[in-house]
Design a protein around this motif. Structure first.
Motif, PDB file in Angstrom:
ATOM      1  N   ASP A 191       0.266  -1.123  -0.101  1.00 41.60           N
ATOM      2  CA  ASP A 191      -0.465   0.096  -0.094  1.00 41.60           C
ATOM      3  C   ASP A 191       1.053   0.861  -0.533  1.00 41.60           C
ATOM      4  O   ASP A 191       0.655   1.583   0.557  1.00 41.60           O
ATOM      5  N   SER A 200       4.883   5.469  -9.194  1.00 41.58           N
ATOM      6  CA  SER A 200       4.214   5.599  -8.761  1.00 41.58           C
ATOM      7  C   SER A 200       2.261   5.780  -9.167  1.00 41.58           C
ATOM      8  O   SER A 200       2.084   5.142  -9.641  1.00 41.58           O
ATOM      9  N   ARG A 201       1.766   5.966  -8.082  1.00 42.77           N
ATOM     10  CA  ARG A 201       0.400   5.616  -8.179  1.00 42.77           C
ATOM     11  C   ARG A 201      -0.154   6.548  -7.342  1.00 42.77           C
ATOM     12  O   ARG A 201       0.203   6.899  -6.249  1.00 42.77           O
ATOM     13  N   SER A 202      -1.695   6.971  -7.460  1.00 38.89           N
ATOM     14  CA  SER A 202      -2.369   7.694  -7.138  1.00 38.89           C
ATOM     15  C   SER A 202      -2.885   7.278  -5.661  1.00 38.89           C
ATOM     16  O   SER A 202      -3.575   6.175  -5.555  1.00 38.89           O
ATOM     17  N   GLN A 203      -3.250   8.469  -4.494  1.00 37.06           N
ATOM     18  CA  GLN A 203      -3.883   8.120  -3.550  1.00 37.06           C
ATOM     19  C   GLN A 203      -5.344   7.479  -3.818  1.00 37.06           C
ATOM     20  O   GLN A 203      -5.373   8.192  -4.387  1.00 37.06           O
ATOM     21  N   GLU A 240       0.060  16.191  -4.731  1.00 39.27           N
ATOM     22  CA  GLU A 240      -0.540  14.954  -4.923  1.00 39.27           C
ATOM     23  C   GLU A 240      -1.559  14.843  -5.990  1.00 39.27           C
ATOM     24  O   GLU A 240      -1.885  15.634  -6.224  1.00 39.27           O
ATOM     25  N   THR A 257       2.960   4.721  -2.071  1.00 43.90           N
ATOM     26  CA  THR A 257       2.220   5.354  -2.994  1.00 43.90           C
ATOM     27  C   THR A 257       3.349   5.794  -4.649  1.00 43.90           C
ATOM     28  O   THR A 257       3.634   6.360  -5.025  1.00 43.90           O
ATOM     29  N   GLU A 258       4.401   5.624  -3.379  1.00 43.93           N
ATOM     30  CA  GLU A 258       5.499   5.842  -4.997  1.00 43.93           C
ATOM     31  C   GLU A 258       7.038   4.782  -3.771  1.00 43.93           C
ATOM     32  O   GLU A 258       7.408   5.165  -2.603  1.00 43.93           O
TER      33      GLU A 258
END
Length: 163
Positions: free
Chosen positions: A24, A45-48, A154, A26-27
């Motif tokens: 879990d 990375s992925r969005s929260q 973000e 984010t980066e």
């Protein structure tokens, strides 16, 4: 690089993406050294989730205590309302670094009080060395600029308020 090395790099990046999901995160950013002048720099990375993004503006400003929602624009300058909930909020479509001007030393794209047209560039969000122009979603007047030049943002971070 050889084709075998390329396939190994793809597998490595896929493994990093799996680590993001499993833990879990984010980066992740990794530098893989192959030799003296050969390396691979990777940032995944992925969005929260929306619940976490909604908390981000609280670190940017401290809302004043009080109940009820203020009338639109009534207390915007006092910082009473949450900028992310403002109907004229322009939010970041990605994780990156916000730039208010096209290059260092030049004039900002817009400033508070400027009238803008739909599609006009408001600022740039740089992500993975790609400059992404953020257009005005509609015509209006810039009421507030919520980020500083060269500040990290973000996904979903409110950048500006247009009215």
């Amino acid at each position: 690089m050889t084709k075998t090395s390329h396939e190994a790099d793809v597998a490595f990046i896929q493994a990093l993406a799996e680590l993001l999901r499993e833990h879990d995160l984010t980066e992740l950013q990794v530098k893989r050294e192959y030799g003296e002048d050969d390396s691979l720099d990777v940032r995944v990375s992925r969005s929260q989730p929306a619940s976490v993004v909604a908390q981000a503006p609280t670190t940017m400003q401290i809302p004043a205590a009080g109940g009820g929602a203020p009338a639109p624009g009534a207390n915007a300058e006092a910082g009473v309302e949450d900028p992310a909930q403002h109907p004229g909020a322009v939010t970041s479509p990605m994780v990156g670094t916000a730039y208010l001007q096209p290059e260092p030393g030049s004039d900002a794209f817009v400033k508070v009080g400027d009238s803008v047209t739909e599609g006009q560039t408001l600022l740039i969000v740089e992500a993975m060395k790609t400059m992404n122009h953020i257009p005005a979603p509609r015509a209006g007047t810039v009421k507030r600029i919520l980020v500083e030049d060269a500040s990290p943002v973000e996904y979903g971070t409110p950048l500006m308020i247009l009215e």
